[in-house]
Design an enzyme around this catalytic site. Structure first.
Site, PDB file in Angstrom:
ATOM      1  N   GLY A  13     -12.113  32.421  10.609  1.00  0.00           N
ATOM      2  CA  GLY A  13     -12.611  33.464  11.500  1.00  0.00           C
ATOM      3  C   GLY A  13     -13.526  34.484  10.856  1.00  0.00           C
ATOM      4  O   GLY A  13     -13.552  35.642  11.273  1.00  0.00           O
ATOM      5  N   ASN A  15     -16.794  34.578  11.046  1.00  0.00           N
ATOM      6  CA  ASN A  15     -17.771  34.967  12.074  1.00  0.00           C
ATOM      7  C   ASN A  15     -17.132  35.900  13.100  1.00  0.00           C
ATOM      8  O   ASN A  15     -17.745  36.872  13.534  1.00  0.00           O
ATOM      9  CB  ASN A  15     -18.331  33.729  12.779  1.00  0.00           C
ATOM     10  CG  ASN A  15     -19.480  33.113  12.012  1.00  0.00           C
ATOM     11  OD1 ASN A  15     -20.582  33.651  11.984  1.00  0.00           O
ATOM     12  ND2 ASN A  15     -19.210  31.989  11.360  1.00  0.00           N
ATOM     13  N   MET A  92     -12.613  24.292  16.841  1.00  0.00           N
ATOM     14  CA  MET A  92     -12.776  22.862  16.529  1.00  0.00           C
ATOM     15  C   MET A  92     -12.233  21.963  17.634  1.00  0.00           C
ATOM     16  O   MET A  92     -11.457  21.038  17.372  1.00  0.00           O
ATOM     17  CB  MET A  92     -12.091  22.554  15.188  1.00  0.00           C
ATOM     18  CG  MET A  92     -12.630  23.375  14.026  1.00  0.00           C
ATOM     19  SD  MET A  92     -14.410  23.213  13.804  1.00  0.00           S
ATOM     20  CE  MET A  92     -14.465  21.610  13.012  1.00  0.00           C
ATOM     21  N   ASN A 109     -22.254  29.299  21.117  1.00  0.00           N
ATOM     22  CA  ASN A 109     -21.648  28.699  19.925  1.00  0.00           C
ATOM     23  C   ASN A 109     -22.563  28.950  18.733  1.00  0.00           C
ATOM     24  O   ASN A 109     -23.768  29.137  18.900  1.00  0.00           O
ATOM     25  CB  ASN A 109     -21.495  27.184  20.120  1.00  0.00           C
ATOM     26  CG  ASN A 109     -20.846  26.508  18.925  1.00  0.00           C
ATOM     27  OD1 ASN A 109     -19.871  27.026  18.353  1.00  0.00           O
ATOM     28  ND2 ASN A 109     -21.366  25.371  18.516  1.00  0.00           N
ATOM     29  N   HIS A 111     -23.653  27.135  15.102  1.00  0.00           N
ATOM     30  CA  HIS A 111     -23.592  25.852  14.396  1.00  0.00           C
ATOM     31  C   HIS A 111     -24.313  25.994  13.060  1.00  0.00           C
ATOM     32  O   HIS A 111     -25.399  26.569  13.015  1.00  0.00           O
ATOM     33  CB  HIS A 111     -24.249  24.763  15.257  1.00  0.00           C
ATOM     34  CG  HIS A 111     -24.174  23.415  14.626  1.00  0.00           C
ATOM     35  ND1 HIS A 111     -23.005  22.676  14.615  1.00  0.00           N
ATOM     36  CD2 HIS A 111     -25.088  22.683  13.957  1.00  0.00           C
ATOM     37  CE1 HIS A 111     -23.229  21.539  13.961  1.00  0.00           C
ATOM     38  NE2 HIS A 111     -24.486  21.518  13.560  1.00  0.00           N
ATOM     39  N   GLU A 144     -22.668  20.426  28.083  1.00  0.00           N
ATOM     40  CA  GLU A 144     -21.749  19.292  27.938  1.00  0.00           C
ATOM     41  C   GLU A 144     -21.960  18.538  26.611  1.00  0.00           C
ATOM     42  O   GLU A 144     -21.017  18.103  25.979  1.00  0.00           O
ATOM     43  CB  GLU A 144     -21.887  18.323  29.110  1.00  0.00           C
ATOM     44  CG  GLU A 144     -21.003  18.660  30.304  1.00  0.00           C
ATOM     45  CD  GLU A 144     -21.623  19.742  31.186  1.00  0.00           C
ATOM     46  OE1 GLU A 144     -22.771  20.173  30.902  1.00  0.00           O
ATOM     47  OE2 GLU A 144     -20.956  20.171  32.154  1.00  0.00           O
ATOM     48  N   VAL A 146     -22.454  17.931  22.750  1.00  0.00           N
ATOM     49  CA  VAL A 146     -22.027  18.710  21.576  1.00  0.00           C
ATOM     50  C   VAL A 146     -23.251  19.200  20.785  1.00  0.00           C
ATOM     51  O   VAL A 146     -24.122  18.402  20.425  1.00  0.00           O
ATOM     52  CB  VAL A 146     -21.106  17.857  20.675  1.00  0.00           C
ATOM     53  CG1 VAL A 146     -20.774  18.601  19.384  1.00  0.00           C
ATOM     54  CG2 VAL A 146     -19.835  17.509  21.428  1.00  0.00           C
ATOM     55  N   ALA A 175     -25.707  34.314   6.400  1.00  0.00           N
ATOM     56  CA  ALA A 175     -26.731  34.438   7.449  1.00  0.00           C
ATOM     57  C   ALA A 175     -26.093  34.410   8.844  1.00  0.00           C
ATOM     58  O   ALA A 175     -26.517  35.141   9.752  1.00  0.00           O
ATOM     59  CB  ALA A 175     -27.757  33.319   7.304  1.00  0.00           C
ATOM     60  N   GLU A 176     -25.052  33.598   9.014  1.00  0.00           N
ATOM     61  CA  GLU A 176     -24.365  33.515  10.309  1.00  0.00           C
ATOM     62  C   GLU A 176     -23.817  34.878  10.727  1.00  0.00           C
ATOM     63  O   GLU A 176     -23.888  35.265  11.892  1.00  0.00           O
ATOM     64  CB  GLU A 176     -23.193  32.517  10.238  1.00  0.00           C
ATOM     65  CG  GLU A 176     -23.611  31.069  10.080  1.00  0.00           C
ATOM     66  CD  GLU A 176     -22.430  30.111  10.057  1.00  0.00           C
ATOM     67  OE1 GLU A 176     -21.405  30.398  10.689  1.00  0.00           O
ATOM     68  OE2 GLU A 176     -22.533  29.067   9.392  1.00  0.00           O
TER      69      GLU A 176
HETATM   70  C1  GRF Z   1     -19.083  28.300  10.750  1.00  0.00           C
HETATM   71  O1  GRF Z   1     -19.787  27.685   9.706  1.00  0.00           O
HETATM   72  C2  GRF Z   1     -19.714  27.974  12.071  1.00  0.00           C
HETATM   73  O2  GRF Z   1     -21.102  27.800  11.991  1.00  0.00           O
HETATM   74  C3  GRF Z   1     -19.041  26.678  12.445  1.00  0.00           C
HETATM   75  O3  GRF Z   1     -17.722  26.824  11.994  1.00  0.00           O
HETATM   76  C4  GRF Z   1     -17.680  27.711  10.894  1.00  0.00           C
HETATM   77  C5  GRF Z   1     -16.647  28.761  11.190  1.00  0.00           C
HETATM   78  O4  GRF Z   1     -16.382  29.562  10.075  1.00  0.00           O
HETATM   79  N1  GRF Z   1     -19.160  26.431  13.867  1.00  0.00           N
HETATM   80  P1  GRF Z   1     -15.518  30.903  10.218  1.00  0.00           P
HETATM   81  O5  GRF Z   1     -14.162  30.506  10.756  1.00  0.00           O
HETATM   82  O6  GRF Z   1     -16.252  31.822  11.138  1.00  0.00           O
HETATM   83  O7  GRF Z   1     -15.436  31.449   8.826  1.00  0.00           O
END
Ligand code: GRF
Length: 194
Positions: A13, A15, A92, A109, A111, A144, A146, A175-176
């Protein structure tokens, strides 16, 4: 009024934590109202609770192969919390058309690749193996298919000599943590103007 967002997680978690923190800024377009996980004891749930955000775990295992039955319980929790937008962050589970349809244009989402490159898993290893000069992350609307929905934002990072998937993953994650709150806030502000 800030848009009420639920963040769906399965793991660490990081992000989600970044989304909660950024959502607390007065000028953010959203606030995280709920963190929901399909994994009881997911690390992120304790982090969210410590930040004062409501959490709920709805394990998928008891529902066996009936994905939609699990999703109906998830959906109920989202609606009960007055959630307007859902942000998947390392959730997931492949979603059924039923849940996707119920949150059409209201579910995002993140990715860890520059979509449309490398949908699915092992994105960093695949980018390195391909000899790419850069990698990155994408925030997109959930449809729908992925990792297929319309792209809302991307961030790029370099792939350096001798990179490992782990080192690259860490660079992309940094970066996310900036990209996702930024895109989600802008998305929610635009909703408010409809
Ligand atoms: C991230 O790399 C995101 O892009 C992918 O799953 C990962 C989640 O990481 N969908 P976290 O749980 O937010 O650390």
């Amino acid at each position: 009024m800030k848009t009420r967002v639920a963040v769906l997680i399965s793991g660490a978690g990081s992000n989600m934590a970044a989304l909660i923190d950024a959502g607390q800024a007065p000028d953010s377009g959203y606030e995280v109202a709920l963190v929901l996980s399909n994994v009881e004891g997911a690390g992120g749930l304790a982090i969210a609770a410590a930040k004062g955000v409501a959490t709920v775990a709805i394990p998928h295992k008891p529902f066996g192969k009936d994905r939609e039955a699990h999703e109906r319980v998830v959906d109920e929790a989202l609606r009960a919390a007055g959630v307007e937008v859902v942000a998947l962050a390392g959730y997931m589970r492949v979603l059924t058309p039923w849940l996707v349809g119920g949150w059409r244009e209201r579910m995002l989402n993140i990715h860890p690749s520059l979509l449309p490159l490398y949908p699915g898993l092992d994105t960093h290893a695949r980018a390195i193996a391909a000899g790419d000069a850069e990698a990155g992350c994408t925030v997109h609307l959930v449809t729908e298919g992925v990792d297929e929905g319309p792209i809302l934002g991307q961030a790029r990072v370099p792939i350096v000599q001798g990179d490992t998937p782990e080192a690259l993953a860490e660079r992309v994650k940094t970066a996310e943590h900036t990209l996702y709150p930024h895109v989600l806030s802008a998305f929610c502000k635009a909703l408010g103007r409809d």
